[in-house]
Design an enzyme around this catalytic site. Structure first.
Site, short mmCIF file in Angstrom:
data_model
loop_
_atom_site.label_atom_id
_atom_site.label_comp_id
_atom_site.label_asym_id
_atom_site.label_seq_id
_atom_site.Cartn_x
_atom_site.Cartn_y
_atom_site.Cartn_z
N SER A 100 -82.65 60.70 -87.10
CA SER A 100 -83.64 61.26 -87.82
C SER A 100 -84.56 61.49 -89.10
O SER A 100 -84.59 60.79 -88.96
CB SER A 100 -82.34 62.93 -87.73
OG SER A 100 -83.85 63.88 -87.86
N ASP A 157 -84.18 64.78 -76.59
CA ASP A 157 -83.63 64.76 -77.56
C ASP A 157 -85.01 65.66 -78.48
O ASP A 157 -86.22 65.92 -78.20
CB ASP A 157 -83.94 63.51 -78.85
CG ASP A 157 -83.28 63.82 -80.29
OD1 ASP A 157 -83.91 64.90 -80.75
OD2 ASP A 157 -83.16 62.66 -80.71
N HIS A 165 -79.27 65.06 -79.65
CA HIS A 165 -79.74 64.17 -80.60
C HIS A 165 -79.85 63.34 -81.14
O HIS A 165 -78.33 63.24 -81.56
CB HIS A 165 -80.21 64.99 -82.17
CG HIS A 165 -81.32 65.22 -83.01
ND1 HIS A 165 -82.31 64.56 -83.06
CD2 HIS A 165 -80.44 65.12 -84.57
CE1 HIS A 165 -82.48 63.95 -84.43
NE2 HIS A 165 -82.15 64.24 -85.41
#
Length: 540
Positions: A249, A481, A509
Site C-alpha cells: 500500500s 483493490d 487489498h
C-alpha cells in the site's frame, strides 16, 4: 490520501493465515487505508494542470557518494538488545531531522530485526513496511511478517523493520487524547447545513492544532522522501550493499521513492498494492473513492447470495444494495444506534461508515460485516460495526488510540498540497465523488478537506518516479483493490524503468500472502533467486 492495511499471511495454512492476520491487525492495524476519514490530501482546484505538471516532473536521484555531513549517520554501530518479542532484537538509530541542515538536530529511529534462521546462504536484510502512512513496521514484522512470511524467505533473510519518522516508536506524532479522539471520530462527516459544516471544520482545526502543538518542528520533516533517506541509513548500518524491501500500500510509495533516490542501491523490491505518485491528491482521492465502490459492489453481489444479508435478498442489484446501505447511514445521522461500549458511545453515521469501509479491505471480513449490519439494522445493536471502526482507528479497549491516524495525516498533508481549500470547493465536487461512489462519495469528499487546516505547508508535489538504472522491481496490483485501485499499479509500472507488473485477479487489498499460490511462488522466486516475473504476468 489514505492507504493502509496489513497484507495476508503467506503461510500455506489458511487457519494460521487467519490467526496471524488477526494478531497483525492489533499490532499494525488494518494497514492500508488509513487516512480515509482523517486525511486525504490532493492538489486543490488545479487538478488537471497539476496532473499535467506531474507528467513532466520526475524524482531526481541523489548523488551516489554519501555527503560528508552524513558520514556519522551512515557509520553508526547499532547496540542490539532484546525487546520482548521472541527471536527479535531492537536498536535505536539516529538520522538528521533536516537533511538540508544535518547539524540542526537528530531524530531517533526504532529498528527491529529477526536474524535469518537458515538453512541456506543468508541473502541480507529484508525490510518490510505495511503501509499507512502511519502503520508501525515494527509491530507488523514482530506480529506478522517475521513469523508469517514463507519459511524459506525467513530462512535466508534477516527480517527487518524500521518505524518511519513520526510513527509508533520513532518519535511519534501525537495530536489528541482518547476522549478528544472519540469526539473527533464521531463528528458528522456529511454535513447537511452550515452549522454541521462549521462543526466539521472545527473538528479538523482541533485535530491539526493538536498535532502542531505536540511537534511543531517534527511536522515539517516527516515526508516520504525523508523516510526513504532514513531507510538508506538503515541499509548502510545493517551492512547491506543494496536495499531489499517489501512494501504494501503506502509502503509502495515509500519503496518507489527509495528506488528513485537511490537507483544504484535498489535490490529486490516488491511493491504490493501500488500507488501512483504522479497524481495530485484530489485525483488520488477520487480514484480511491471509485475503488471502494468497486469493492463494495463485489461485497453486495456476495451478500445477496447469503441467507443473512440484511441489505437485500437474492436477485437484488448492487445498486439497490447500495441504496439500502445509504438509507441506513442517513437514518443513523439523526438516530444513532446504542452499543455495548463501556464509554457510552453510540453508533453514529461516521463510525458506521468507517466500519463498513474497514471490511472492504479483505473479503474474509464480509461475514463479520453482514453480522454487524444485521445487528445494527434489525436488532438496534451497533456493537459489531463499532468493533470494526475501532479496529480501523486502532482504538484499544481502554479508549487509547495508537498514533496511526496522527502520523497518517502528518505525512499525507506534507507530501501533497490539500485537495480542497474551502468547504465550498468540496460542495462543488460532491457530484463527481458521488458519481464515483453513491455510497461513500459524499463522506470521502468531505474527508479530503482536513489538510486545508494543517499547520505546516506541503513540501511535496505530484511527480513521476522512474528510477533509471535500478534492478528489476516487481509492482503488484489487485484488480478489485479498494484502497489502491489497479490502475495505480499499471501507472507505477509504466513509470519505473525496470518494473515488472504482476497482476492478481481478485478482491481485497494487496496480493502477497493472500492465498494465491501463483502470486506467492512468483514473489518468492524473485526474493530468493532474483528471478523477476515476466512483465504482465497474471494470477488468480
Amino acid at each position: 490520501m489514505y492507504t493502509r492495511r496489513t497484507p495476508r499471511s503467506a503461510s500455506g495454512s489458511s487457519g494460521l493465515h487467519r490467526r496471524t492476520r488477526n494478531r497483525a491487525k492489533t499490532a499494525a492495524g488494518l494497514l492500508a487505508t488509513a487516512a480515509l476519514l482523517v486525511s486525504a490530501c490532493s492538489s486543490g482546484s488545479a487538478t488537471t494542470s497539476a496532473a499535467s505538471a506531474a507528467a513532466e516532473a520526475a524524482l531526481v536521484a541523489l548523488p551516489q557518494a554519501t555527503p560528508a555531513a552524513l558520514s556519522s549517520y551512515y557509520g553508526q554501530k547499532p547496540a542490539w538488545r532484546g525487546c520482548g518479542a521472541p527471536g527479535f532484537e531492537c536498536a535505536t538509530l539516529k538520522a538528521p531531522l533536516d537533511y538540508a541542515e544535518p547539524s540542526s538536530g537528530d531524530i531517533r529511529l526504532a529498528v527491529t530485526r529477526k536474524k535469518a534462521t537458515g538453512p541456506g546462504k543468508r541473502l541480507g536484510s529484508l525490510l518490510v513496511n505495511p503501509g499507512g502512512p502511519g502503520g508501525s513496521a515494527i509491530g507488523y514484522v514482530q506480529a506478522y511478517a517475521g513469523i508469517g512470511y514463507p519459511a524459506e524467505v525467513r530462512a535466508r533473510y534477516d527480517m527487518v523493520a524500521v518505524d518511519p519518522r513520526g510513527v509508533a516508536r520513532s518519535e511519534p506524532v501525537e495530536c489528541l487524547d482518547g476522549p478528544r479522539m472519540d469526539r473527533y471520530t464521531q463528528t458528522d462527516a456529511t454535513p447537511d447545513d452550515g452549522k454541521e459544516t462549521d462543526g466539521l471544520v472545527a473538528a479538523y482545526r482541533t485535530f491539526a492544532e493538536g498535532c502542531g502543538a505536540d511537534a511543531p518542528r517534527l511536522l515539517r520533516h516527516v515526508s516520504t522522501v525523508e523516510a526513504a533517506r532514513d531507510m538508506d541509513i538503515v541499509r548502510a548500518v545493517l551492512g547491506d550493499e543494496k536495499l531489499n524491501f517489501v512494501g504494501a500500500s503506502y509502503g509502495t510509495f515509500l519503496g518507489a521513492t527509495y528506488a528513485g533516490l537511490f537507483p544504484d542501491r535498489a535490490g529486490r523490491l516488491v511493491l504490493d498494492g501500488a500507488m501512483d505518485p504522479s497524481l495530485p491528491a484530489r485525483r488520488l482521492n477520487l480514484e480511491q473513492t471509485a475503488g471502494f465502490e468497486t469493492a463494495f459492489r463485489s461485497f453486495a453481489k456476495d451478500c445477496v447470495r447469503q441467507a443473512d444479508c440484511p441489505l437485500g435478498g437474492k436477485g437484488t442489484t448492487p445498486e439497490r444494495v447500495g441504496e439500502n446501505l445509504k438509507a441506513f447511514f442517513e437514518k443513523l445521522d439523526t438516530r444513532p444506534v446504542p452499543t455495548a461500549d463501556g464509554d457510552g458511545r453510540k453508533l453514529t453515521e461516521s463510525l458506521a461508515t468507517t466500519g463498513v469501509i474497514a471490511a472492504m479491505y479483505d473479503e474474509g471480513s464480509w461475514e463479520q460485516l453482514r453480522e454487524a449490519l444485521t445487528a445494527a439494522m434489525k436488532e438496534n445493536d451497533g456493537s459489531g460495526l463499532l468493533v470494526l471502526s475501532d479496529g480501523y482507528y486502532e482504538r484499544d479497549a481502554d479508549g487509547a488510540y495508537s498514533n496511526l491516524m496522527f502520523a497518517n495525516a502528518a505525512v499525507n498533508c506534507l507530501d501533497l498540497p490539500p485537495s480542497f481549500d474551502t468547504p465550498d470547493e468540496v460542495r462543488g465536487s460532491l457530484s463527481e465523488f458521488e458519481k464515483a461512489s453513491p455510497v461513500f462519495g459524499e463522506g470521502l469528499a468531505w474527508a479530503a478537506l482536513n489538510c486545508a487546516y494543517w499547520p505546516v505547508h506541503a513540501t511535496g508535489e505530484p511527480h513521476r518516479i522512474e528510477a533509471k538504472g535500478a534492478a528489476p522491481i516487481v509492482v503488484v496490483g489487485t484488480t478489485r483493490d479498494p484502497a489502491t485501485p489497479y490502475r495505480w499499479a499499471q501507472a507505477l509500472a509504466g513509470q519505473l524503468s525496470s518494473a515488472r507488473l504482476l497482476t492478481y485477479e481478485g478482491d481485497g487489498h494487496t496480493a502477497y500472502g493472500r492465498g494465491s499460490s501463483c502470486i506467492d511462488r512468483t514473489i518468492n522466486a524473485y526474493l530468493l533467486r532474483g528471478t523477476p516475473p515476466t512483465d504482465g504476468k497474471r494470477c488468480s
